[in-house]
Structures are given as C-alpha cells and as structure tokens.
Design an enzyme around this catalytic site. Structure first.
Site, PDB file in Angstrom:
ATOM      1  N   ARG A 225       0.858  -1.179   0.000  1.00 43.63           N
ATOM      2  CA  ARG A 225       0.000   0.000   0.000  1.00 43.63           C
ATOM      3  C   ARG A 225       0.898   1.234   0.000  1.00 43.63           C
ATOM      4  O   ARG A 225       1.895   1.288   0.725  1.00 43.63           O
ATOM      5  CB  ARG A 225      -0.908   0.027   1.236  1.00 43.63           C
TER       6      ARG A 225
ATOM      7  N   GLU B  58      -2.971   7.616  -4.219  1.00 43.73           N
ATOM      8  CA  GLU B  58      -3.347   6.978  -5.469  1.00 43.73           C
ATOM      9  C   GLU B  58      -4.674   7.528  -6.001  1.00 43.73           C
ATOM     10  O   GLU B  58      -5.591   7.676  -5.199  1.00 43.73           O
ATOM     11  CB  GLU B  58      -3.487   5.475  -5.170  1.00 43.73           C
TER      12      GLU B  58
ATOM     13  N   HIS C 241      -0.822  -0.038  -9.861  1.00 43.95           N
ATOM     14  CA  HIS C 241      -1.499  -0.970  -8.935  1.00 43.95           C
ATOM     15  C   HIS C 241      -2.007  -2.217  -9.670  1.00 43.95           C
ATOM     16  O   HIS C 241      -3.213  -2.491  -9.685  1.00 43.95           O
ATOM     17  CB  HIS C 241      -2.648  -0.247  -8.210  1.00 43.95           C
TER      18      HIS C 241
HETATM   19  C1  DGY Z   1      -5.677  -6.070  -3.048  1.00 46.21           C
HETATM   20  O1  DGY Z   1      -6.447  -6.984  -3.349  1.00 46.21           O
HETATM   21  O2  DGY Z   1      -5.596  -5.645  -1.901  1.00 46.21           O
HETATM   22  C2  DGY Z   1      -4.807  -5.510  -4.116  1.00 46.21           C
HETATM   23  O3  DGY Z   1      -4.189  -4.353  -3.732  1.00 46.21           O
HETATM   24  C3  DGY Z   1      -5.559  -5.286  -5.411  1.00 46.21           C
HETATM   25  O4  DGY Z   1      -5.851  -6.480  -5.956  1.00 46.21           O
END
Ligand code: DGY
Length: 345
Positions: free
Chosen positions: A246, A275, A293
């Site tokens: 993240r 983001e 992402h």
């Molecule tokens: C998640 O699933 O947490 C990812 O960041 C996106 O698929």
C-alpha cells in the site's frame, strides 16, 4: 420486494453472473473503468442496499455505513481492506469479507518483475529502443545491478518487510536467484524462524543490509509511513525499494528527495500514497519504475477475485457466514443479531 446488491464499480463478469443468479437486483454505480464513484450517489445507494460490493477505490467509512440500515454485509473486491472502517462495521453489526489467498502468487510475480525491471533498467532500455536510439552496442550500455550472484560470487540480500502470504511467496522465488533473504514481521516471528526461505532480522538491520527492500505488510496505523527519511537514510546507497503493498507505507515526498539525491539506487512502485496521484517530482525520477497498482492484474486472478467477492456477497445476502470474513467476531455480536432480527428473512 426484491433484494438489492450495490456494486460500487464494475467487477469482472464471472462475479457479476453470480450476483445476478442470486435473484437480487444488481446496481452497478460506475460502469466506466476510468471514472470514480460519485460519493453522493454511493451515500444514497447504500440507504436501501442489502449488500455492498466495494472496490479498494471507495471509502467505506462510518458515515456511509451508518446510513446503510438494511445492509447485511460488505464484500470487498480485494484482499486489502484498509478502504473500509472495519471497526465501525463491527460496531454496527455488519460483516465484512475480502478475497484472501487468491492473488498471492500473482502479486509475488509482479514484485519480482519490478525488482528485475529496476535492477536491470528494463523500462529505460525499452524506451531507448522504441525511440530508435540504439545505434551501437557498447560495454557500458545500460549497466545495472546483479540480482542473483554476480561474478563476484556474492549473495545479494533481499529484505522482506511483512511475512504474510505474499512476503513468503516472494521469499520462495528468491531461492531461484540464490539470494540471502532476511525478513521482518513482528506478527510472524515464529513463521520466519521456521521458514527455510528467510531468516529473521530486526527492522533497522534489514534496512542496513539489504540490496533490495520489498514491502508486503498490511497498512495499519503502525505501518503508515513506515519508510520515511530515517529509514531511507539507513538503506544502502546501492539498494532498491519495492512496494506492491500500500502506498501510504512510504512517505512519498521524502522518497522523491531520496531518489533525486541518490540516498538509494532506485525504487519500483505499484502503489502510491495518494493513489492515483503521484507525489510532485516522482514521475520525473529516472531511477524508478512505476506501474498502476497491477499486483493482482492477471485475467485468472481478477476473475477469481470477482467470484470470491460475489460468493461472499451472496452469503451476506442469504444471511449466512461469508466464506472469507475479516471481522469474524461480528457474527456473535448483539449488534449483528439486532440487525438481522430487523430484516424480514
Ligand atoms: C488487493 O487486493 O488488496 C490488491 O491491492 C488489489 O488487488
């Protein structure tokens, strides 16, 4: 009266089929994959929603959940659920589910793609080719760094922060590169000690000794801005930072300075602090690789995420325990019983 599933943004068809087969009406708030969901429209749609299917792009907070008087549950189309105020959901008796496990290998693959791309300067070299600049081979063209053992025979060290499923899958892949792997995760100390793929390291030691530092922790209050000036200055000047977890784990404005002033060799990022925006100056850093992402972005993984999210959603709809709840305790709570008791089921 037919039940209503609200889907914030369109999910892949295999998931939508499951939602539609449930017999409930399915309202997709945003069909344009490039457009956000209007917050006011979401606030109004949840007021009579029985189930909410959310993406990580939507903030499912206390204010929104408090409006959702009929809501039987939230199904997040993601393994991460930092977009949802799970404490508020639990207090209100609302189960929340996610899609764990399904994207582990896919995200570990992307971690390695980024690691190799930054170390061997693949995007820069690709751009050089497509710009038609390749005129003559030369011994100093696009020199990068070894990932496996180079001619010096030295093991490179990979430091993994967060040793959950994805961190472990990244460590397994490092075996093929004959790397030394060190890992830090206060919640997984025993797992690291028992692992054949990594050895335990304290946080600062990991930063000091790693040639590649890769982030795989959950975003929590403790991990927000885990990597800031102090940490970037602890890293080796020849080290690379990789983040597929993240964006908020890195203080992105400080990272820009670190890249501009060569505190570290480079960074490869899949996720961003604000983001989809990137910190000012980040895009201009030449010692970095960026992708939008896409950690879980393969056809099979995204389809499977959709079927998992939809299966969780339909379980909520039928007032059954979802296969992948993140707040298990909610099912035993008075708030849940009270909420379900109010429904005509
Ligand atoms: C998640 O699933 O947490 C990812 O960041 C996106 O698929």
């Amino acid at each position: 009266m037919s039940l209503k599933i609200v889907v914030t943004r369109r999910i892949p068809d295999p998931g939508l089929r499951i939602l539609r087969d449930s017999g409930a009406s399915v309202l997709i708030l945003q069909n344009n994959p490039r457009a956000p969901v209007d917050r006011a429209a979401l606030m109004s749609a949840v007021a009579d929603a029985d189930v909410l299917v959310a993406l990580l792009t939507e903030r499912i907070d206390d204010a929104l959940l408090a409006r959702a008087k009929r809501l039987r549950g939230v199904a997040n189309f993601a393994v991460g659920y930092n977009n949802i105020d799970v404490d508020a959901a639990t207090r209100l008796g609302i189960p929340v589910a996610n899609t764990p496990g399904v994207l582990t290998e896919t995200t570990a693959d992307l971690t390695w793609a980024l690691l190799l791309a930054i170390a061997r300067r693949i995007p820069e070299a690709h751009n050089y080719m497509v710009r038609g600049e390749y005129q003559m081979w030369g011994p100093e063209l696009f020199l990068g760094e070894d990932v496996g053992r180079g001619p010096d025979g030295e093991h490179r060290t990979l430091g993994i922060i967060g040793f959950g499923r994805i961190g472990q899958a990244v460590a397994r892949r490092a075996r093929g590169f004959d790397m030394r792997v060190v890992a830090f995760d206060p919640n997984m100390r025993d797992a690291i000690a028992a692992s054949h793929d990594a050895e335990w390291s304290e946080f600062d030691d990991l930063l000091r000794q790693s040639d590649f530092v890769s982030l795989h922790a959950l975003l929590t209050d403790e991990t927000r801005h885990l990597i800031g000036e102090r940490e970037l200055r602890l890293m080796k000047q020849r080290a690379y930072l990789i983040n597929v977890a993240r964006g908020e784990m890195i203080d992105e404005r400080v990272l820009v300075r670190a890249l501009q002033e060569d505190w570290i060799a480079g960074a490869a990022l899949d996720v961003y602090e604000r983001e989809p925006a990137m910190a000012q100056g980040l895009a201009e850093c030449r010692n970095a690789v960026f992708v939008p992402h896409i950690g879980s972005a393969t056809h099979s993984t995204r389809n499977r995420m959709a079927t998992m999210a939809a299966t969780n959603a339909v379980a909520h709809l039928n007032v059954q325990q979802a296969p992948n709840p993140v707040n298990h305790a909610v099912y035993d709570s008075a708030a849940y019983r009270e909420r379900i008791g109010r429904l005509a089921v």
